[in-house]
Design an enzyme around this catalytic site. Structure first.
Site, mmCIF file in Angstrom:
data_model
loop_
_atom_site.group_PDB
_atom_site.id
_atom_site.type_symbol
_atom_site.label_atom_id
_atom_site.label_comp_id
_atom_site.label_asym_id
_atom_site.label_seq_id
_atom_site.Cartn_x
_atom_site.Cartn_y
_atom_site.Cartn_z
ATOM 1 N N GLY A 70 0.863 -1.200 -0.233
ATOM 2 C CA GLY A 70 -0.113 -0.163 0.174
ATOM 3 C C GLY A 70 0.826 1.315 0.326
ATOM 4 O O GLY A 70 0.421 2.290 -1.319
ATOM 5 N N ALA A 202 -1.756 -6.827 0.263
ATOM 6 C CA ALA A 202 -2.727 -7.768 0.912
ATOM 7 C C ALA A 202 -2.708 -8.336 1.980
ATOM 8 O O ALA A 202 -3.072 -9.585 2.692
ATOM 9 C CB ALA A 202 -1.989 -9.675 -0.021
ATOM 10 N N HIS A 203 -1.391 -8.014 2.721
ATOM 11 C CA HIS A 203 -1.447 -8.173 4.519
ATOM 12 C C HIS A 203 -2.411 -7.985 5.554
ATOM 13 O O HIS A 203 -2.047 -8.613 5.976
ATOM 14 C CB HIS A 203 0.013 -8.053 4.794
ATOM 15 C CG HIS A 203 0.057 -6.800 5.714
ATOM 16 N ND1 HIS A 203 0.509 -5.743 6.818
ATOM 17 C CD2 HIS A 203 -0.020 -5.642 4.102
ATOM 18 C CE1 HIS A 203 0.319 -5.230 6.916
ATOM 19 N NE2 HIS A 203 0.404 -4.168 5.174
ATOM 20 N N THR A 239 11.273 -6.783 -11.098
ATOM 21 C CA THR A 239 10.820 -8.631 -10.790
ATOM 22 C C THR A 239 9.295 -9.017 -9.797
ATOM 23 O O THR A 239 9.543 -8.728 -8.673
ATOM 24 C CB THR A 239 11.770 -9.628 -10.733
ATOM 25 O OG1 THR A 239 13.020 -9.321 -11.616
ATOM 26 C CG2 THR A 239 11.846 -11.634 -10.655
ATOM 27 N N CYS A 323 1.681 1.931 13.551
ATOM 28 C CA CYS A 323 2.858 2.383 12.581
ATOM 29 C C CYS A 323 3.513 3.112 13.743
ATOM 30 O O CYS A 323 4.546 4.148 13.461
ATOM 31 C CB CYS A 323 2.648 2.810 10.562
ATOM 32 S SG CYS A 323 1.434 1.575 10.032
HETATM 33 C C1 LIG Z 1 -4.859 3.039 5.126
HETATM 34 C C2 LIG Z 1 -3.804 2.002 5.527
HETATM 35 N N1 LIG Z 1 -2.848 2.676 4.068
HETATM 36 C C3 LIG Z 1 -1.426 2.308 3.806
HETATM 37 C C4 LIG Z 1 -1.016 0.941 4.501
HETATM 38 C C5 LIG Z 1 0.209 0.882 4.031
HETATM 39 O O1 LIG Z 1 -0.089 -0.654 3.728
HETATM 40 P P1 LIG Z 1 2.094 -1.461 3.604
HETATM 41 O O2 LIG Z 1 1.907 -2.181 5.056
HETATM 42 O O3 LIG Z 1 1.228 -2.439 2.286
HETATM 43 O O4 LIG Z 1 2.294 -0.918 2.510
HETATM 44 C C6 LIG Z 1 -2.124 0.923 5.140
HETATM 45 C C7 LIG Z 1 -0.793 -0.375 6.234
HETATM 46 O O5 LIG Z 1 -1.160 0.500 7.662
HETATM 47 C C8 LIG Z 1 -2.815 1.284 6.813
HETATM 48 O O6 LIG Z 1 -4.009 0.243 7.456
#
Ligand SMILES: Cc1ncc(COP(=O)(O)O)c(C=O)c1O
Length: 383
Positions: A70, A202-203, A239, A323
């Site tokens: 993301g 995906a996670h 890749t 985060c």
């Molecule tokens: C709303 C939102 N956007 C973006 C992200 C970031 O995604 P990724 O961990 O795949 O980089 C997150 C993950 O914490 C999220 O909750």
């Protein structure tokens, strides 16, 4: 007992997803760019997965680009469009977003401001919803993008992206939404909703980490972030992560509304029971809320302390956004919904998944009232 209630941070990989991925590490490990049989095998898995993801949001297969997650997808849209406009000297340097976006939107915005970008950060109300009239008024001739998240990762607010998409279409402005938290939980139709860019990963949906996708509406050109071997039609070199991509598609394939309903039911029960604890408040909306999100302020106690006690009892939660937890600074989302710092600091996010059970909830309810009681006894804030 171990109770994992931090599914907005990440989820357990589903066994079916893992099973689908494994052969792509050990047997079918070809490079999808190779011209031989093993390359073709990887290429066909790649395109099948692309098709699955495209179909899930009513996009064309050719409109889906795989990314590392993301964060990359969000950075790509914001920077890629800004730089494209700079290069073409369109005079469009204005971006509209909200005060409650994920940092993978807000931090790129900060960078763009340093490069001459003008950013409008829309306010939200007490439940985290933007004001559509404020959005309409904010759009100018210079606006190159409106980027508003679908489901909020901290307080679960689901914005009305259909109405936002309609406004953007009427005003002829591109619309991006980050749907990392809502994907497969709330239906998304990029055509019906007039979405020009959509961020997925995906996670959060029982798929692997380090894989995501960006939907880019056909015909939109923007600058690329990664230059190299010309993968993803030359737009995103590197890749392709075939095991991750195959796992991502499997996670999408097995996601279903029955699991969503189960989470909603459990969420509501959770909220009801937790609010029985005196002096607790729900953060975020009662309706139009992510099915897996519960965010509670246990007033007069510090969230970090609650988190610590819960961890000792084998219960894993998050204080604010995972985060950001390492910074210990007050959450920008809770600040935006006008929680007082003390109330924000007393908040805990419980995020459930399809694996969460009534038993987990019972265990939490056995532990948490005493923890809160004990901490309130020690709290200088309680008179
Ligand atoms: C709303 C939102 N956007 C973006 C992200 C970031 O995604 P990724 O961990 O795949 O980089 C997150 C993950 O914490 C999220 O909750």
């Amino acid at each position: 007992m171990k109770v994992y209630l931090d599914n907005a941070a990440t989820t357990k990989v589903d066994e079916k997803v893992l099973k689908e991925m494994l052969p792509y590490f050990t047997e079918k490990y070809g490079n999808s760019s190779s011209m031989h049989l093993m390359g073709n095998e990887a290429k066909s898995a790649l395109e099948k997965a692309r098709h699955t993801i495209a179909k899930s949001v009513n996009a064309k297969t050719t409109e889906i680009y795989f990314t590392s997650g993301g964060t990359e997808a969000n950075n790509w849209v914001l920077k890629g469009l800004f730089w494209k406009n700079q290069k073409l000297e369109t005079g469009k340097n204005h971006l509209i977003t909200t005060k409650i976006e994920h940092d993978s939107i807000l931090k790129p915005c900060e960078r763009l401001e340093k490069q001459g970008g003008k950013i409008t950060y829309l306010d939200v109300n007490k439940e985290g919803f933007i004001d559509l009239e404020q959005l309409k008024k904010a759009i100018t001739k210079e606006t190159f993008l409106v980027s508003i998240m679908h489901g909020n990762n901290e307080i679960g607010t689901i914005q009305d992206i259909e109405k936002i998409g309609k406004i953007c279409k009427e005003k002829n402005v591109l619309f991006h939404t980050d749907a990392c938290q809502s994907y497969t939980k709330i239906p998304i139709d990029v055509k019906k909703t007039n979405i020009d860019f959509l961020t997925l990963n995906a996670h959060k949906i029982h798929g692997p980490k380090g894989i995501g996708a960006l939907y880019i509406k056909e015909g939109i050109e923007m600058t690329y972030l990664l230059h190299g071997g010309g993968h993803e039609k030359g737009k995103r070199s590197g890749t392709q992560n075939i095991p991750g991509i195959v796992g991502f598609a499997k996670a999408v394939e097995i996601a279903n509304s029955k699991d969503v309903k189960k989470m909603e039911k459990l969420r509501d029960k959770f909220i009801e029971k937790i609010l029985d604890i005196p002096n607790t408040t729900l953060n975020g909306p009662k309706e139009n809320r992510l099915p897996n999100n519960i965010n509670i302020s246990f007033n007069d106690v510090e969230g970090e302390s609650i988190g610590g006690y819960l961890e000792n009892a084998g219960i894993f939660v998050s204080t604010g956004s995972a985060c950001m937890s390492n910074t210990l600074s007050s959450s920008h989302v809770l600040e935006a919904i006008k929680l007082k710092p003390l109330q924000a600091n007393s908040s805990i996010r419980f995020s459930i998944s399809k694996y969460t059970t009534e038993k987990d909830l019972d265990y939490l309810m056995k532990k948490i009232p005493d923890i809160i009681k004990k901490l309130r006894r020690l709290s200088p804030l309680v008179k």
